[in-house]
Design a protein around this motif. Sequence first.
Motif, PDB file in Angstrom:
ATOM      1  N   ILE A   1      -9.274  -8.065  14.050  1.00  0.00           N
ATOM      2  CA  ILE A   1     -10.117  -9.028  13.334  1.00  0.00           C
ATOM      3  C   ILE A   1      -9.323 -10.273  12.956  1.00  0.00           C
ATOM      4  O   ILE A   1      -9.860 -11.370  12.935  1.00  0.00           O
ATOM      5  CB  ILE A   1     -10.821  -8.413  12.104  1.00  0.00           C
ATOM      6  CG1 ILE A   1      -9.835  -7.894  11.074  1.00  0.00           C
ATOM      7  CG2 ILE A   1     -11.787  -7.349  12.505  1.00  0.00           C
ATOM      8  CD1 ILE A   1     -10.474  -7.400   9.804  1.00  0.00           C
ATOM      9  N   SER A   2      -8.032 -10.118  12.698  1.00  0.00           N
ATOM     10  CA  SER A   2      -7.205 -11.286  12.422  1.00  0.00           C
ATOM     11  C   SER A   2      -7.060 -12.153  13.664  1.00  0.00           C
ATOM     12  O   SER A   2      -7.165 -13.380  13.592  1.00  0.00           O
ATOM     13  CB  SER A   2      -5.825 -10.841  11.931  1.00  0.00           C
ATOM     14  OG  SER A   2      -4.992 -11.945  11.765  1.00  0.00           O
TER      15      SER A   2
ATOM     16  N   VAL B   1      -4.009 -10.367   6.033  1.00  0.00           N
ATOM     17  CA  VAL B   1      -4.786  -9.639   7.035  1.00  0.00           C
ATOM     18  C   VAL B   1      -3.991  -9.446   8.323  1.00  0.00           C
ATOM     19  O   VAL B   1      -3.831  -8.335   8.818  1.00  0.00           O
ATOM     20  CB  VAL B   1      -6.120 -10.351   7.334  1.00  0.00           C
ATOM     21  CG1 VAL B   1      -6.925  -9.560   8.337  1.00  0.00           C
ATOM     22  CG2 VAL B   1      -6.909 -10.564   6.057  1.00  0.00           C
TER      23      VAL B   1
ATOM     24  N   HIS C   1     -10.297 -13.993  14.279  1.00  0.00           N
ATOM     25  CA  HIS C   1     -10.439 -15.104  13.331  1.00  0.00           C
ATOM     26  C   HIS C   1      -9.552 -16.278  13.732  1.00  0.00           C
ATOM     27  O   HIS C   1      -9.982 -17.427  13.696  1.00  0.00           O
ATOM     28  CB  HIS C   1     -10.102 -14.644  11.917  1.00  0.00           C
ATOM     29  CG  HIS C   1     -10.122 -15.746  10.914  1.00  0.00           C
ATOM     30  ND1 HIS C   1     -11.302 -16.257  10.409  1.00  0.00           N
ATOM     31  CD2 HIS C   1      -9.124 -16.461  10.342  1.00  0.00           C
ATOM     32  CE1 HIS C   1     -11.018 -17.228   9.564  1.00  0.00           C
ATOM     33  NE2 HIS C   1      -9.707 -17.368   9.505  1.00  0.00           N
TER      34      HIS C   1
ATOM     35  N   LYS D   1      -7.402  -4.068  11.983  1.00  0.00           N
ATOM     36  CA  LYS D   1      -7.036  -5.232  11.169  1.00  0.00           C
ATOM     37  C   LYS D   1      -6.420  -6.326  12.027  1.00  0.00           C
ATOM     38  O   LYS D   1      -6.714  -7.500  11.858  1.00  0.00           O
ATOM     39  CB  LYS D   1      -6.048  -4.829  10.071  1.00  0.00           C
ATOM     40  CG  LYS D   1      -6.707  -4.408   8.794  1.00  0.00           C
ATOM     41  CD  LYS D   1      -5.676  -4.221   7.736  1.00  0.00           C
ATOM     42  CE  LYS D   1      -5.631  -2.758   7.451  1.00  0.00           C
ATOM     43  NZ  LYS D   1      -4.645  -2.238   6.641  1.00  0.00           N
TER      44      LYS D   1
ATOM     45  N   HIS E   1     -13.270  -9.909   8.463  1.00  0.00           N
ATOM     46  CA  HIS E   1     -12.060 -10.635   8.065  1.00  0.00           C
ATOM     47  C   HIS E   1     -12.148 -11.041   6.596  1.00  0.00           C
ATOM     48  O   HIS E   1     -11.192 -10.890   5.840  1.00  0.00           O
ATOM     49  CB  HIS E   1     -11.870 -11.874   8.955  1.00  0.00           C
ATOM     50  CG  HIS E   1     -10.628 -12.633   8.656  1.00  0.00           C
ATOM     51  ND1 HIS E   1     -10.599 -13.692   7.769  1.00  0.00           N
ATOM     52  CD2 HIS E   1      -9.363 -12.477   9.096  1.00  0.00           C
ATOM     53  CE1 HIS E   1      -9.372 -14.151   7.689  1.00  0.00           C
ATOM     54  NE2 HIS E   1      -8.600 -13.446   8.491  1.00  0.00           N
TER      55      HIS E   1
END
Length: 108
Positions: A84-85, A51, A88, A81, A41
Amino acid sequence: MPKKAVIEREGSSPCTYACPAGIEAHGYVSLVRSGEYEKAHRLVLDATPLVGTLGRACYAPCEGECTRGSLEGTLPIRRIKRFISDQHNASDNELGIEVAPRTARRWR
């Protein structure tokens, strides 16, 4: 000289040149593969603050340039993407963007 095959990875991936944001996908893909989602991230965050948005709205021109396409199919860069966003955002980590402290001085 060692009797092993040596792989040299010089230059950049073709997907990097196709990406409008210039994000180096091979870096965060390898971090995700290792389970290091927060590092992945931050790597994307270094290139762009979008992101999560890119994981949902990007038209992914990089996927058309993916060199893995001839072997097993292109990598779903957009989905990675987005993953991972989402990882997070689900954690209790900070936003990742540093905000300057407020001062008493006012601008006119």
